[in-house]
Design an enzyme around this catalytic site. Structure first.
Site, mmCIF file in Angstrom:
data_model
loop_
_atom_site.group_PDB
_atom_site.id
_atom_site.type_symbol
_atom_site.label_atom_id
_atom_site.label_comp_id
_atom_site.label_asym_id
_atom_site.label_seq_id
_atom_site.Cartn_x
_atom_site.Cartn_y
_atom_site.Cartn_z
ATOM 1 N N HIS A 1 -47.335 -27.696 -1.124
ATOM 2 C CA HIS A 1 -48.087 -26.441 -1.256
ATOM 3 C C HIS A 1 -47.138 -25.320 -1.647
ATOM 4 O O HIS A 1 -46.375 -24.805 -0.820
ATOM 5 C CB HIS A 1 -48.810 -26.078 0.043
ATOM 6 C CG HIS A 1 -49.699 -24.866 -0.115
ATOM 7 N ND1 HIS A 1 -51.057 -24.962 -0.361
ATOM 8 C CD2 HIS A 1 -49.424 -23.540 -0.079
ATOM 9 C CE1 HIS A 1 -51.571 -23.736 -0.460
ATOM 10 N NE2 HIS A 1 -50.600 -22.859 -0.288
ATOM 11 N N CYS A 2 -47.184 -24.963 -2.916
ATOM 12 C CA CYS A 2 -46.401 -23.823 -3.395
ATOM 13 C C CYS A 2 -47.135 -23.264 -4.614
ATOM 14 O O CYS A 2 -48.106 -23.860 -5.085
ATOM 15 C CB CYS A 2 -44.978 -24.258 -3.744
ATOM 16 S SG CYS A 2 -44.895 -25.695 -4.798
ATOM 17 N N THR B 168 -54.779 -17.112 -6.035
ATOM 18 C CA THR B 168 -55.938 -16.281 -6.392
ATOM 19 C C THR B 168 -55.581 -15.140 -7.344
ATOM 20 O O THR B 168 -56.458 -14.659 -8.063
ATOM 21 C CB THR B 168 -56.591 -15.685 -5.131
ATOM 22 O OG1 THR B 168 -55.611 -14.926 -4.413
ATOM 23 C CG2 THR B 168 -57.162 -16.777 -4.246
ATOM 24 N N ARG C 279 -59.294 -25.978 -5.978
ATOM 25 C CA ARG C 279 -59.228 -25.254 -4.708
ATOM 26 C C ARG C 279 -60.448 -24.358 -4.564
ATOM 27 O O ARG C 279 -60.789 -23.606 -5.493
ATOM 28 C CB ARG C 279 -57.965 -24.396 -4.699
ATOM 29 C CG ARG C 279 -57.641 -23.793 -3.343
ATOM 30 C CD ARG C 279 -56.417 -22.919 -3.449
ATOM 31 N NE ARG C 279 -55.809 -22.635 -2.167
ATOM 32 C CZ ARG C 279 -55.045 -21.577 -1.928
ATOM 33 N NH1 ARG C 279 -54.790 -20.718 -2.900
ATOM 34 N NH2 ARG C 279 -54.529 -21.374 -0.740
ATOM 35 N N ARG D 42 -60.516 -11.762 2.154
ATOM 36 C CA ARG D 42 -59.592 -10.769 1.609
ATOM 37 C C ARG D 42 -58.977 -11.239 0.283
ATOM 38 O O ARG D 42 -58.307 -10.487 -0.405
ATOM 39 C CB ARG D 42 -58.495 -10.436 2.633
ATOM 40 C CG ARG D 42 -57.528 -11.544 2.881
ATOM 41 C CD ARG D 42 -56.506 -11.273 3.964
ATOM 42 N NE ARG D 42 -55.981 -12.532 4.440
ATOM 43 C CZ ARG D 42 -55.068 -13.256 3.809
ATOM 44 N NH1 ARG D 42 -54.551 -12.827 2.685
ATOM 45 N NH2 ARG D 42 -54.674 -14.412 4.303
ATOM 46 N N TYR E 37 -59.599 -23.488 1.624
ATOM 47 C CA TYR E 37 -58.847 -22.495 2.402
ATOM 48 C C TYR E 37 -59.864 -21.604 3.113
ATOM 49 O O TYR E 37 -60.707 -20.965 2.461
ATOM 50 C CB TYR E 37 -57.958 -21.669 1.467
ATOM 51 C CG TYR E 37 -56.950 -20.771 2.187
ATOM 52 C CD1 TYR E 37 -56.534 -21.036 3.484
ATOM 53 C CD2 TYR E 37 -56.409 -19.657 1.546
ATOM 54 C CE1 TYR E 37 -55.604 -20.228 4.125
ATOM 55 C CE2 TYR E 37 -55.474 -18.842 2.183
ATOM 56 C CZ TYR E 37 -55.082 -19.135 3.475
ATOM 57 O OH TYR E 37 -54.167 -18.334 4.113
ATOM 58 N N HIS F 197 -53.278 -25.006 5.535
ATOM 59 C CA HIS F 197 -52.705 -24.311 6.704
ATOM 60 C C HIS F 197 -53.474 -24.550 8.009
ATOM 61 O O HIS F 197 -53.774 -23.615 8.773
ATOM 62 C CB HIS F 197 -52.599 -22.806 6.404
ATOM 63 C CG HIS F 197 -52.101 -22.490 5.016
ATOM 64 N ND1 HIS F 197 -51.235 -23.324 4.326
ATOM 65 C CD2 HIS F 197 -52.341 -21.447 4.168
ATOM 66 C CE1 HIS F 197 -50.976 -22.804 3.135
ATOM 67 N NE2 HIS F 197 -51.635 -21.683 3.013
ATOM 68 N N ASP G 51 -45.220 -23.098 0.873
ATOM 69 C CA ASP G 51 -46.040 -21.932 0.508
ATOM 70 C C ASP G 51 -45.241 -20.882 -0.276
ATOM 71 O O ASP G 51 -45.673 -19.738 -0.416
ATOM 72 C CB ASP G 51 -46.730 -21.275 1.711
ATOM 73 C CG ASP G 51 -47.856 -20.335 1.269
ATOM 74 O OD1 ASP G 51 -48.482 -20.604 0.235
ATOM 75 O OD2 ASP G 51 -48.075 -19.308 1.943
ATOM 76 N N ASN H 3 -48.723 -12.174 -0.021
ATOM 77 C CA ASN H 3 -49.356 -11.299 0.972
ATOM 78 C C ASN H 3 -48.602 -11.144 2.275
ATOM 79 O O ASN H 3 -49.215 -10.842 3.294
ATOM 80 C CB ASN H 3 -50.770 -11.796 1.314
ATOM 81 C CG ASN H 3 -51.719 -11.569 0.171
ATOM 82 O OD1 ASN H 3 -51.790 -10.455 -0.343
ATOM 83 N ND2 ASN H 3 -52.409 -12.595 -0.247
HETATM 84 C C1 0GY Z 1 -51.385 -19.185 0.530
HETATM 85 C C2 0GY Z 1 -52.008 -18.132 1.308
HETATM 86 C C3 0GY Z 1 -52.525 -16.952 0.850
HETATM 87 C C4 0GY Z 1 -52.817 -16.641 -0.505
HETATM 88 C C5 0GY Z 1 -53.267 -17.495 -1.435
HETATM 89 O O1 0GY Z 1 -54.061 -18.019 -3.513
HETATM 90 C C6 0GY Z 1 -53.688 -17.118 -2.790
HETATM 91 O O2 0GY Z 1 -53.669 -15.931 -3.116
HETATM 92 O O3 0GY Z 1 -53.361 -18.772 -1.184
HETATM 93 C C7 0GY Z 1 -52.835 -15.916 1.844
HETATM 94 O O4 0GY Z 1 -52.808 -14.731 1.497
HETATM 95 O O5 0GY Z 1 -53.114 -16.266 3.017
HETATM 96 O O6 0GY Z 1 -51.695 -20.360 0.675
HETATM 97 O O7 0GY Z 1 -50.571 -18.888 -0.303
#
Ligand code: 0GY
Length: 313
Positions: free
Chosen positions: A35-36, A81, A128, A134, A161, A185, A261, A266
């Site tokens: 997961h990265c 995202t 995903r 948020r 997620y 997670h 990660d 964030n």
């Molecule tokens: C993660 C966690 C977060 C963000 C994202 O795709 C993303 O923006 O996954 C988060 O803000 O909790 O897995 O990287």
């Protein structure tokens, strides 16, 4: 093609940790960081207009350098995202990895079969679905189920997620997904609550009752209330998360994955040292057999099934 767009980073948002320590724990040969992300660079791969944050640049060269520094053999690059459903940065990284990275994409209902096939050819093996409010706007569940049905035909899986308090409402929907389902997670438990309390018990029940559900035992830096401060002169941070990850690994050793990660989107309070994150692994997976499943056998079965004896999706 280079673009002129200059992206202003979200205020308060920390850059990834430069100069991570070299882990004391030696990863098994063939270990996968499952997961990265890659972010941009924004001038080459612009961030999506609908994004909820603007990250710093964190490109493939930096990701591959971290992979080598920590001792990983491969990466699974998950679409973040901030790039919406524009998978170009992730795909570019997969293609540049010479087979050492696979991808998880974000797609909309409008994606064509040809586009899905070209994502597959680049190394994508999953989509995903994000339910963290948020980070994304709501996508109707019938649209997601339609996508799940289409990618199932390619042998892909679905990564979800969500936050722990939303599991009851999502339970039936997740149960209807016809592929392997990988939870990011650990379903984001509140680790200040009792590990034997109702919230984490529900997540364990969810995994017990759905043999197609896997969990990433990742992101202690995001889940920890205790924070990064190591206790008693030891090197291990985020101690309050360790029992939760360990319980999952011991209960479902064949359905867990681990990832850094990186570049840790964030985070505002602190940025983890990725070397120290790796050093947590033997605390959550105390036996070599568990470590090998977590870091090699499980991710290989899911992302490189053609290289494993009995690759299962
Ligand atoms: C993660 C966690 C977060 C963000 C994202 O795709 C993303 O923006 O996954 C988060 O803000 O909790 O897995 O990287």
């Amino acid at each position: 093609m280079k673009q002129d767009t200059i992206f202003e980073k979200t205020p308060g948002w920390l850059d990834w940790y430069a100069g991570p320590s070299r882990p004391a724990y030696q990863l098994p040969a063939g270990a996968v960081d499952a997961h990265c992300h890659v972010f941009g660079p924004g001038a080459e791969f612009p961030f999506a207009p609908e994004r909820k944050y603007t990250p710093c640049d964190a490109g493939k060269e930096q990701l591959f350098a971290l992979r080598d520094h920590l001792g990983f053999a491969r990466n699974v690059i998950v679409q973040a995202t901030c790039h919406g459903a524009d998978n170009r940065a992730m795909v570019d990284a997969c293609l540049a990895s010479q087979g050492r990275a696979r991808g998880v994409a974000t797609v909309r209902r409008s994606v064509s079969d040809q586009e899905l096939q070209s994502l597959h050819d680049a190394g994508v093996r999953g989509v995903r679905f994000n339910f963290v409010k948020r980070l994304v706007d709501f996508t109707p569940k019938d649209e997601l189920l339609e996508i799940a049905g289409r990618v199932a035909k390619l042998g892909w899986h679905v990564v979800v997620y969500f936050e722990a308090q939303d599991l009851p409402e999502l339970w039936d929907f997740f149960g209807a997904i016809p592929t392997t389902v990988v939870v990011d997670h650990m379903g984001r438990p509140d680790v200040s609550k009792d590990i034997d309390g109702p919230e984490f018990a529900l997540f364990l029940k969810f995994m017990r009752e759905h043999p197609n559900v896997w969990s990433k035992v990742s992101c202690p830096e995001r889940l920890s209330v205790a924070g990064p401060r190591a206790l008693d002169g030891e090197r291990i941070p985020y101690r309050d998360v360790i029992p939760f990850a360990r319980r999952l690994i011991e209960s479902f050793p064949d359905r867990v994955l681990w990832g850094t990660d990186w570049p840790h989107p964030n985070l505002k309070d602190h940025m983890p040292d990725d070397g120290l994150l790796v050093d947590i692994i033997p605390h959550i997976a105390p036996t070599y057999a568990h470590q090998h499943k977590l870091l090699v056998e499980n991710p290989m079965r899911l992302y490189w099934p053609e290289e494993t004896a009995n690759g299962a999706r």
